[in-house]
Write an enzyme that holds these catalytic residues in place. Structure first.
Site, short mmCIF file in Angstrom:
data_model
loop_
_atom_site.label_atom_id
_atom_site.label_comp_id
_atom_site.label_asym_id
_atom_site.label_seq_id
_atom_site.Cartn_x
_atom_site.Cartn_y
_atom_site.Cartn_z
N CYS A 68 -7.89 -16.92 12.03
CA CYS A 68 -7.08 -15.87 12.49
C CYS A 68 -7.06 -15.39 14.17
CB CYS A 68 -7.06 -14.30 11.78
SG CYS A 68 -6.90 -14.69 9.97
N HIS A 73 -3.67 -8.92 15.41
CA HIS A 73 -3.44 -9.92 14.03
C HIS A 73 -3.21 -8.98 12.83
CE1 HIS A 73 -4.37 -12.49 11.03
NE2 HIS A 73 -5.48 -12.16 10.64
N ASN A 115 -0.41 -11.79 5.76
CA ASN A 115 -1.26 -12.37 7.01
C ASN A 115 -1.01 -14.11 6.97
OD1 ASN A 115 -3.40 -13.36 8.52
ND2 ASN A 115 -4.97 -12.35 7.17
N1 ACO Z 1 -4.68 -5.09 -7.02
C1 ACO Z 1 -5.35 -4.10 -7.62
N2 ACO Z 1 -6.42 -3.73 -7.34
C2 ACO Z 1 -7.19 -4.78 -6.41
C3 ACO Z 1 -6.63 -5.70 -5.72
C4 ACO Z 1 -5.29 -6.02 -6.09
N3 ACO Z 1 -4.69 -6.98 -5.47
N4 ACO Z 1 -7.61 -6.33 -5.22
C5 ACO Z 1 -8.68 -5.59 -5.42
N5 ACO Z 1 -8.70 -4.42 -6.41
C6 ACO Z 1 -9.53 -3.69 -6.80
C7 ACO Z 1 -10.89 -4.00 -6.71
O1 ACO Z 1 -10.96 -4.88 -7.79
C8 ACO Z 1 -11.82 -2.96 -6.82
O2 ACO Z 1 -11.72 -2.41 -8.13
P1 ACO Z 1 -13.08 -1.63 -8.63
O3 ACO Z 1 -13.33 -0.53 -7.75
O4 ACO Z 1 -12.59 -1.47 -10.12
O5 ACO Z 1 -14.22 -2.53 -8.60
C9 ACO Z 1 -10.79 -1.90 -5.74
O6 ACO Z 1 -9.55 -2.42 -6.08
C10 ACO Z 1 -11.28 -1.64 -4.67
O7 ACO Z 1 -11.79 -3.04 -4.16
P2 ACO Z 1 -11.91 -3.11 -2.25
O8 ACO Z 1 -12.58 -4.56 -2.18
O9 ACO Z 1 -12.69 -1.73 -1.87
O10 ACO Z 1 -10.54 -2.74 -1.81
P3 ACO Z 1 -10.14 -2.90 -0.28
O11 ACO Z 1 -9.68 -1.50 -0.25
O12 ACO Z 1 -11.26 -3.15 0.48
O13 ACO Z 1 -9.18 -3.76 -0.32
C11 ACO Z 1 -8.92 -6.09 0.84
C12 ACO Z 1 -9.42 -5.25 -0.38
C13 ACO Z 1 -7.27 -5.82 0.90
C14 ACO Z 1 -9.06 -7.28 0.73
C15 ACO Z 1 -9.55 -5.37 2.25
O14 ACO Z 1 -10.93 -5.40 2.07
C16 ACO Z 1 -9.18 -6.31 3.37
O15 ACO Z 1 -8.22 -6.19 4.01
N6 ACO Z 1 -10.25 -6.98 3.97
C17 ACO Z 1 -9.95 -7.67 5.06
C18 ACO Z 1 -9.24 -9.06 4.77
C19 ACO Z 1 -9.16 -9.95 6.11
O16 ACO Z 1 -9.05 -9.27 7.16
N7 ACO Z 1 -9.30 -11.07 6.12
C20 ACO Z 1 -9.45 -11.81 7.22
C21 ACO Z 1 -8.62 -12.82 7.54
S1 ACO Z 1 -8.53 -14.12 6.58
C22 ACO Z 1 -8.77 -15.45 7.75
O17 ACO Z 1 -9.39 -15.17 9.08
C23 ACO Z 1 -8.30 -16.86 7.12
#
Ligand code: ACO
Length: 329
Positions: free
Chosen positions: A111, A252, A282
């Site tokens: 990214c 980003h 993204n």
């Molecule tokens: N739909 C419904 N529920 C979901 C989903 C979904 N799509 N995804 C996760 N959940 C659930 C989880 O299982 C968890 O359930 P639980 O509490 O029963 O265990 C709950 O939602 C909360 O999960 P978290 O992982 O805490 O959710 P979070 O608020 O952190 O959101 C996310 C997840 C969107 C992935 C976030 O952590 C994020 O944006 N991370 C950064 C991503 C990023 O920047 N990536 C870098 C770029 S990629 C690259 O460089 C190639």
């Protein structure tokens, strides 16, 4: 002497995938995706490769600049979804566009690819190594996306942004400064397990789904919030910029909550933040140039606007560029 963006364009595939699409086969909801990520829809390319996303954007970018393709002397492609391991995607793009006087290569910084490539291209121009660089940030994320994993399927999309980097006709404009970082400790949280020399492709790696994105979202999230916010604040301090001096933060687009935290740390209101994650998700190396291109097309950028570009991605890689907008016109 500074280098600047003299033309910019973008390309997005036509197929729009809204959040409801995932509700039919994943335990997820439109509401969860919108509130936790800020994404409403994204674009999926039905077929073709990353170079096929780049070519239409590049054609438009060169046309807008009004130059002959023969004047492009370097092609840089930032991507984590190259058409092939080798040849590089820059060679594919060079051939498809018929850029007969160009050399080039790919940059792999996930990214942060566009930010790293912009710093690279501008230093090439400043050193005289290149005069007109075709700089492409593009990813076909659907080629490495596990559509059956709700932790990643809803986050990503396909797209490309392309610009031309040349010497600025005003030394006070263009790429003014950059702060770039890499720290391999982050590799454990965001990577593709197999397909490289570490673990070559085999029946077993395919059966184990090891050619898709592996992401520990929470750890990436925590590090991204700190990394992107700190580096953006640092470039402002280094250049004596107050929040009123910044026309736009260009972050980003990984998660709206990461973007808001960055804006908050900089003391910049959300009205001064480029956000299109709601429409495209993204697109990895493409998010920043797509933002710049859209805001430029909409006539929202003025000569002399201070733009703070900020990125965070796999590696971890992160960085910021201070770009003072000037299309040399
Ligand atoms: N739909 C419904 N529920 C979901 C989903 C979904 N799509 N995804 C996760 N959940 C659930 C989880 O299982 C968890 O359930 P639980 O509490 O029963 O265990 C709950 O939602 C909360 O999960 P978290 O992982 O805490 O959710 P979070 O608020 O952190 O959101 C996310 C997840 C969107 C992935 C976030 O952590 C994020 O944006 N991370 C950064 C991503 C990023 O920047 N990536 C870098 C770029 S990629 C690259 O460089 C190639």
């Amino acid at each position: 002497m500074t280098a600047t963006i003299t033309s910019i364009a973008h390309y997005l595939p036509e197929e729009v995938i809204d959040n409801h699409y995932f509700e039919s086969f994943l335990d997820t909801s439109d509401e969860w995706i919108k509130t936790r990520t800020g994404i409403s829809e994204r674009r999926f390319a039905k077929d073709g490769a990353t170079s096929d996303l780049i070519v239409p954007a590049a054609e438009e970018c060169i046309r807008k600049r009004g130059i002959s393709k023969d004047e492009i002397d370097c092609v840089i492609v930032a991507t984590v979804t190259p058409d092939h391991f080798f040849p590089n995607t820059a060679a594919v793009v060079q051939h498809k566009l018929g850029l007969k006087n160009a050399w080039g290569f790919d940059i792999s910084a996930a990214c942060s690819g566009f930010v790293f490539a912009l710093a690279t291209a501008s230093s090439f121009v400043n050193s005289g190594l290149a005069k007109k660089v075709l700089l492409c940030g593009a990813d076909k994320m659907t080629s490495i996306l596990n559509i059956n994993d709700r932790n990643q399927a809803v986050l990503f999309g396909d797209g490309a942004g392309v610009c031309i980097i040349e010497k600025s006709n005003d030394d006070n404009m263009g790429v003014i400064d950059q702060i770039l970082h890499i720290d391999g400790f982050g590799g454990q949280y965001l990577h593709m397990v197999a397909g490289g020399s570490f673990k070559p492709s085999s029946h077993e790696t395919v059966d184990n789904l090891e050619h898709y994105i592996y992401q520990d979202g929470q750890n990436v999230f925590k590090n991204a919030v700190v990394g992107m916010a700190d580096v953006s604040a640092e470039i402002m301090e280094k250049n004596n910029l107050k929040s009123d001096d910044v026309a736009y933060l260009v972050p980003h687009q990984a998660n709206l909550r990461i973007i808001s935290a960055t804006a908050n740390r900089m003391g910049v209101g959300m009205d001064k933040v480029m956000v299109n994650i709601d429409k495209y998700g993204n697109t990895t190396a493409a998010t920043i140039p797509i933002c710049l291109s859209e805001w430029n097309d909409a006539g929202k950028l003025k000569k002399g606007d201070n733009l703070v570009l900020a990125s965070f991605g796999a590696g971890f890689t992160w960085g910021s560029v201070l770009l003072r907008w000037n299309l040399n016109d």
